[in-house]
Design an enzyme around this catalytic site. Structure first.
Site: not given
Length: 317
Positions: A235, A264, A282
């Site tokens: 994370r 993000e 990601h």
């Protein structure tokens, strides 16, 4: 009449979308011009929610879905789901635990090798025609060997263990930190993160971020040192990004391979501009194989809940 399912994120496997459409009346919130109007007018008819780990579902939205029977997360992260409220309601929340492990571990090793060997920077060097203009071997700085590096893993869960197995195959001594020593592995346990950073050539973050925000800060990066590398496939908020940007810019660490970020899709400009960083969007689980396996688990969770069963992947009791 088909059960009504609210979908908060796209699923990229066409066959799964076809199956969902055949079984349920699907409502794709991400395509609606006025999501709030839908929730007001039809929220009470919704029986299941499909969401992503990053999107989750807020308490406010859950309140507008009074007859919900399951929240099926198409991912492993539940940070953005109000689990406490779901427990109060007796509402099952499921996640695709285990489906992502191999791909995430593969990408962690890929990011580490790419960072050590400057793969992305040298790729740009060739693509931009710089090799033709400057063919001297000294035009590209020497890289760092990955094989044999001391790899420190933060969080020895499913992904952490899979990373350790892969790194060990490259002859890398494995060190780790976690809430406790794991008796079923021979890797070296280091109780404190700062000590792990001092002893490792690379830190690979595989931990959950529930209570660990910003644990990789300037002090940890200083301990990792100018020949050390950071990889994050867990994370973004495990890392203090301002401290990381400063460390990268000043050369206080050798490099970083990052798949996740704090805000993000916004990524700090320093990290985007540096040749010391290898960046992904990601996408650790973004293979056809894993995404289909995840979607199948979501389908199973919804089907079980709507059949009156407790989903086998439920994280709430």
């Amino acid at each position: 009449m088909k059960p009504q399912v609210l979908q908060l994120n796209p699923i990229l496997i066409p066959a799964i979308n076809d199956e969902l459409a055949s079984l349920y009346q699907m409502h794709k919130l991400f395509e609606m011009s006025d999501p709030q109007a839908f929730l007001r007018e039809q929220g009470a008819a919704v029986s299941a929610v499909i969401t992503g780990g990053h999107t989750g579902i807020s308490r406010d939205m859950l309140v507008q879905l009074p007859n919900l029977k399951v929240v099926a997360v198409n991912g492993v992260g539940t940070d953005a789901v109000d689990l406490a409220y779901c427990r109060e309601r007796g509402l099952p929340v499921t996640a695709t635990i285990g489906a992502l492990t191999e791909d995430v571990a593969d990408l962690a090793i890929g990011l580490l090798i790419a960072a050590c060997r400057n793969l992305c920077a040298v790729d740009r060097f060739v693509r931009d025609g710089q090799w033709e203009q400057n063919p001297s071997p000294s035009a590209i700085p020497l890289a760092r060997r990955f094989s044999g590096m001391r790899v420190g893993i933060v969080g020895l869960g499913r992904v952490g263990r899979a990373v350790a197995q892969r790194a060990a195959a490259f002859g890398c001594p494995i060190l780790y930190t976690d809430l406790r020593r794991m008796d079923d592995v021979d890797y070296t346990f280091v109780p404190h993160l700062i000590d792990l950073a001092r002893q490792a050539d690379a830190l690979v973050l595989c931990a959950a971020a529930d209570k660990a925000e910003g644990i990789v800060d300037a002090t940890v990066l200083e301990a990792l040192g100018p020949r050390g590398f950071l990889v994050n496939v867990a994370r973004g908020r495990l890392v203090n990004e301002a401290d990381l940007a400063q460390a990268i810019e000043a050369g206080r660490i050798a490099g970083a391979g990052l798949d996740v970020f704090v805000d993000e899709p916004r990524v700090p400009a320093v990290l985007r501009a540096s040749d010391r960083t290898t960046l992904q969007a990601h996408r650790a689980s973004a293979t056809w194989e894993t995404r289909e396996a995840m979607a199948r688990m979501v389908l199973d969770s919804v089907a079980q809940a709507l059949a009156g069963q407790r989903p086998s992947l439920s994280l709430t009791t």
